[in-house]
Design a protein around this motif. Structure first.
Motif, PDB file in Angstrom:
ATOM      1  N   GLY A   1       7.209  -1.262  -0.151  1.00  0.00           N
ATOM      2  CA  GLY A   1       7.769  -2.569   0.160  1.00  0.00           C
ATOM      3  C   GLY A   1       7.337  -3.118   1.498  1.00  0.00           C
ATOM      4  N   GLY A   2       6.338  -2.486   2.126  1.00  0.00           N
ATOM      5  CA  GLY A   2       5.911  -2.932   3.447  1.00  0.00           C
ATOM      6  C   GLY A   2       4.876  -4.028   3.420  1.00  0.00           C
ATOM      7  N   SER A   3       4.533  -4.531   2.232  1.00  0.00           N
ATOM      8  CA  SER A   3       3.496  -5.544   2.129  1.00  0.00           C
ATOM      9  C   SER A   3       3.832  -6.538   1.032  1.00  0.00           C
ATOM     10  CB  SER A   3       2.149  -4.877   1.831  1.00  0.00           C
ATOM     11  OG  SER A   3       1.162  -5.832   1.491  1.00  0.00           O
ATOM     12  N   LYS A   4       3.217  -7.710   1.125  1.00  0.00           N
ATOM     13  CA  LYS A   4       3.353  -8.698   0.059  1.00  0.00           C
ATOM     14  C   LYS A   4       2.560  -8.289  -1.178  1.00  0.00           C
ATOM     15  CE  LYS A   4       3.809 -12.442   3.451  1.00  0.00           C
ATOM     16  NZ  LYS A   4       3.194 -13.686   3.968  1.00  0.00           N
ATOM     17  N   LEU A   5       1.583  -7.400  -0.995  1.00  0.00           N
ATOM     18  CA  LEU A   5       0.794  -6.894  -2.108  1.00  0.00           C
ATOM     19  C   LEU A   5       1.450  -5.646  -2.684  1.00  0.00           C
ATOM     20  CD1 LEU A   5      -2.815  -7.182  -0.601  1.00  0.00           C
ATOM     21  CD2 LEU A   5      -1.645  -8.808  -2.097  1.00  0.00           C
ATOM     22  N   LYS A   6       1.405  -5.506  -3.981  1.00  0.00           N
ATOM     23  CA  LYS A   6       1.957  -4.320  -4.628  1.00  0.00           C
ATOM     24  C   LYS A   6       0.896  -3.216  -4.588  1.00  0.00           C
ATOM     25  CE  LYS A   6       5.024  -6.875  -7.713  1.00  0.00           C
ATOM     26  NZ  LYS A   6       5.403  -7.138  -9.129  1.00  0.00           N
ATOM     27  N   MET A   7       1.167  -2.189  -3.812  1.00  0.00           N
ATOM     28  CA  MET A   7       0.213  -1.102  -3.621  1.00  0.00           C
ATOM     29  C   MET A   7       0.822   0.211  -4.082  1.00  0.00           C
ATOM     30  SD  MET A   7      -2.318  -2.756  -2.312  1.00  0.00           S
ATOM     31  CE  MET A   7      -3.352  -1.383  -1.861  1.00  0.00           C
ATOM     32  N   LEU A   8       0.020   0.999  -4.819  1.00  0.00           N
ATOM     33  CA  LEU A   8       0.447   2.314  -5.292  1.00  0.00           C
ATOM     34  C   LEU A   8      -0.638   3.327  -4.970  1.00  0.00           C
ATOM     35  CD1 LEU A   8       1.889   1.279  -8.776  1.00  0.00           C
ATOM     36  CD2 LEU A   8       3.217   2.092  -6.828  1.00  0.00           C
ATOM     37  N   LEU A   9      -0.243   4.466  -4.412  1.00  0.00           N
ATOM     38  CA  LEU A   9      -1.207   5.516  -4.083  1.00  0.00           C
ATOM     39  C   LEU A   9      -1.789   6.122  -5.352  1.00  0.00           C
ATOM     40  CD1 LEU A   9       0.682   7.342  -1.204  1.00  0.00           C
ATOM     41  CD2 LEU A   9      -1.438   6.059  -0.986  1.00  0.00           C
ATOM     42  N   THR A  10      -3.086   6.428  -5.318  1.00  0.00           N
ATOM     43  CA  THR A  10      -3.740   7.062  -6.462  1.00  0.00           C
ATOM     44  C   THR A  10      -4.081   8.524  -6.190  1.00  0.00           C
ATOM     45  OG1 THR A  10      -5.958   6.458  -5.725  1.00  0.00           O
ATOM     46  CG2 THR A  10      -4.795   4.873  -7.117  1.00  0.00           C
ATOM     47  N   PHE A  11      -4.081   8.923  -4.941  1.00  0.00           N
ATOM     48  CA  PHE A  11      -4.419  10.288  -4.531  1.00  0.00           C
ATOM     49  C   PHE A  11      -5.869  10.647  -4.866  1.00  0.00           C
ATOM     50  CE2 PHE A  11       0.152  10.290  -4.683  1.00  0.00           C
ATOM     51  CZ  PHE A  11       0.513  11.056  -3.592  1.00  0.00           C
ATOM     52  N   VAL A  12      -6.706   9.652  -5.091  1.00  0.00           N
ATOM     53  CA  VAL A  12      -8.140   9.890  -5.281  1.00  0.00           C
ATOM     54  C   VAL A  12      -8.786   9.823  -3.900  1.00  0.00           C
ATOM     55  CG1 VAL A  12     -10.279   9.089  -6.337  1.00  0.00           C
ATOM     56  CG2 VAL A  12      -8.119   8.912  -7.597  1.00  0.00           C
ATOM     57  N   ASP A  13      -9.125  10.987  -3.336  1.00  0.00           N
ATOM     58  CA  ASP A  13      -9.652  11.024  -1.971  1.00  0.00           C
ATOM     59  C   ASP A  13     -11.083  11.532  -1.887  1.00  0.00           C
ATOM     60  OD1 ASP A  13      -9.202  13.610  -2.643  1.00  0.00           O
ATOM     61  OD2 ASP A  13      -7.780  14.046  -1.040  1.00  0.00           O
ATOM     62  N   THR A  14     -11.716  11.784  -3.024  1.00  0.00           N
ATOM     63  CA  THR A  14     -13.119  12.205  -3.033  1.00  0.00           C
ATOM     64  C   THR A  14     -13.867  11.473  -4.127  1.00  0.00           C
ATOM     65  OG1 THR A  14     -12.626  14.063  -4.516  1.00  0.00           O
ATOM     66  CG2 THR A  14     -12.607  14.519  -2.145  1.00  0.00           C
ATOM     67  N   LEU A  15     -15.168  11.396  -3.956  1.00  0.00           N
ATOM     68  CA  LEU A  15     -16.036  10.756  -4.940  1.00  0.00           C
ATOM     69  C   LEU A  15     -17.026  11.777  -5.495  1.00  0.00           C
ATOM     70  CD1 LEU A  15     -16.841   7.408  -3.083  1.00  0.00           C
ATOM     71  CD2 LEU A  15     -15.243   7.747  -4.970  1.00  0.00           C
ATOM     72  N   PRO A  16     -17.567  11.538  -6.687  1.00  0.00           N
ATOM     73  CA  PRO A  16     -18.570  12.464  -7.232  1.00  0.00           C
ATOM     74  C   PRO A  16     -19.762  12.591  -6.297  1.00  0.00           C
ATOM     75  CG  PRO A  16     -17.819  10.928  -8.914  1.00  0.00           C
ATOM     76  CD  PRO A  16     -17.262  10.439  -7.626  1.00  0.00           C
TER      77      PRO A  16
ATOM     78  N   GLN B   1       2.593   7.798  -8.344  1.00  0.00           N
ATOM     79  CA  GLN B   1       2.053   9.144  -8.448  1.00  0.00           C
ATOM     80  C   GLN B   1       2.523  10.035  -7.308  1.00  0.00           C
ATOM     81  OE1 GLN B   1      -2.175   7.383  -9.783  1.00  0.00           O
ATOM     82  NE2 GLN B   1      -2.159   9.609  -9.678  1.00  0.00           N
ATOM     83  N   SER B   2       2.653  11.335  -7.630  1.00  0.00           N
ATOM     84  CA  SER B   2       2.965  12.339  -6.628  1.00  0.00           C
ATOM     85  C   SER B   2       1.765  13.238  -6.362  1.00  0.00           C
ATOM     86  CB  SER B   2       4.156  13.187  -7.079  1.00  0.00           C
ATOM     87  OG  SER B   2       3.926  13.732  -8.371  1.00  0.00           O
ATOM     88  N   SER B   3       0.739  13.127  -7.202  1.00  0.00           N
ATOM     89  CA  SER B   3      -0.530  13.830  -7.015  1.00  0.00           C
ATOM     90  C   SER B   3      -1.560  13.108  -7.870  1.00  0.00           C
ATOM     91  CB  SER B   3      -0.423  15.304  -7.415  1.00  0.00           C
ATOM     92  OG  SER B   3      -0.342  15.438  -8.822  1.00  0.00           O
ATOM     93  N   VAL B   4      -2.801  13.578  -7.840  1.00  0.00           N
ATOM     94  CA  VAL B   4      -3.841  12.920  -8.607  1.00  0.00           C
ATOM     95  C   VAL B   4      -3.614  13.075 -10.108  1.00  0.00           C
ATOM     96  CG1 VAL B   4      -5.426  14.890  -8.735  1.00  0.00           C
ATOM     97  CG2 VAL B   4      -6.355  12.548  -8.689  1.00  0.00           C
TER      98      VAL B   4
END
Length: 211
Positions: free
Chosen positions: A74-89, A179-182
């Motif tokens: 709720g800290g932003s006007k944009l709806k943001m949700l964590l995805t827990f994707v922190d690496t790329l192939p 999400q609570s994890s990836v």
């Protein structure tokens, strides 16, 4: 005869001049309308154009809002949700991978064979429409349907005697998830025509279930 011929020639010249005058007049009017249209479009373009500086301000403002939304709920006007994707192939991946995409009225199943860096990627994809009664039924009916489509796809691509061992599988669930994890999360709400009530605010998948 000479006078008659001269009269005919003069008459033809008069008609030709008249037609030429009409054509020139029409072209001038058409050109005037064209120039007016171009002028209106240019004026519209000038009024609607956005400077590079203004665009950069918009980008910076969006970045600030995105960071604020990810920092606290709720800290932003944009709806943001964590995805827990922190690496790329890395691009060096090898093997056969499956992917599921549930993102609307269609369900996609993908099989990708990777051969390492800068190698050709072979893939097969199948798309199935989700019946309306499945979209508004129960969670069990939905996942039974998805599992049946995946089973048919694997049997068709790998043969009726698929290779032994586990298969790498990714699932794109394109709905708001907290999400609570990836690989675990709770469905916030349905969109895109889905209305399966026994799935809302429920942990659809968890790390413990995967194990």
């Amino acid at each position: 005869m000479g006078k008659v011929g001269l009269g005919v020639a003069v008459g033809c010249a008069v008609v030709s001049c008249t037609l030429a005058a009409i054509l020139v007049s029409r072209r001038l009017k058409s050109r005037a309308r064209w120039n007016k249209a171009v002028s209106v479009l240019r004026e519209f373009e000038d009024e609607c154009s956005t400077s590079i500086g203004r665009l950069r301000q918009v980008v910076d403002a969006m970045a600030v809002e995105m960071h604020a939304g990810l920092a606290s709920e709720g800290g932003s006007k944009l709806k943001m949700l964590l995805t827990f994707v922190d690496t790329l192939p890395s691009g060096h991946e090898k093997g056969i991978y499956y992917a599921l995409d549930l993102g609307g009225t269609n369900f996609r199943v993908l099989r990708v064979q990777l051969s390492g860096k800068r190698q050709r990627i072979d893939h097969q994809v199948e798309k199935q429409a989700i019946p309306p009664h499945i979209m508004t039924g129960t969670s069990e009916a939905l996942f039974d349907y998805l599992a049946s489509i995946l089973k048919q796809f694997v049997e068709k691509e790998d043969g009726h005697q698929p290779s032994p061992g586990t298969k790498a599988l990714g699932f794109t669930f394109s709905f708001p998830m907290k999400q609570s994890s990836v690989s675990s999360g709770v469905l916030v709400k349905w969109t895109k025509g889905f209305a399966i009530h026994d799935m809302v605010s429920v942990c659809l998948i968890s790390d413990d279930k995967l194990k």
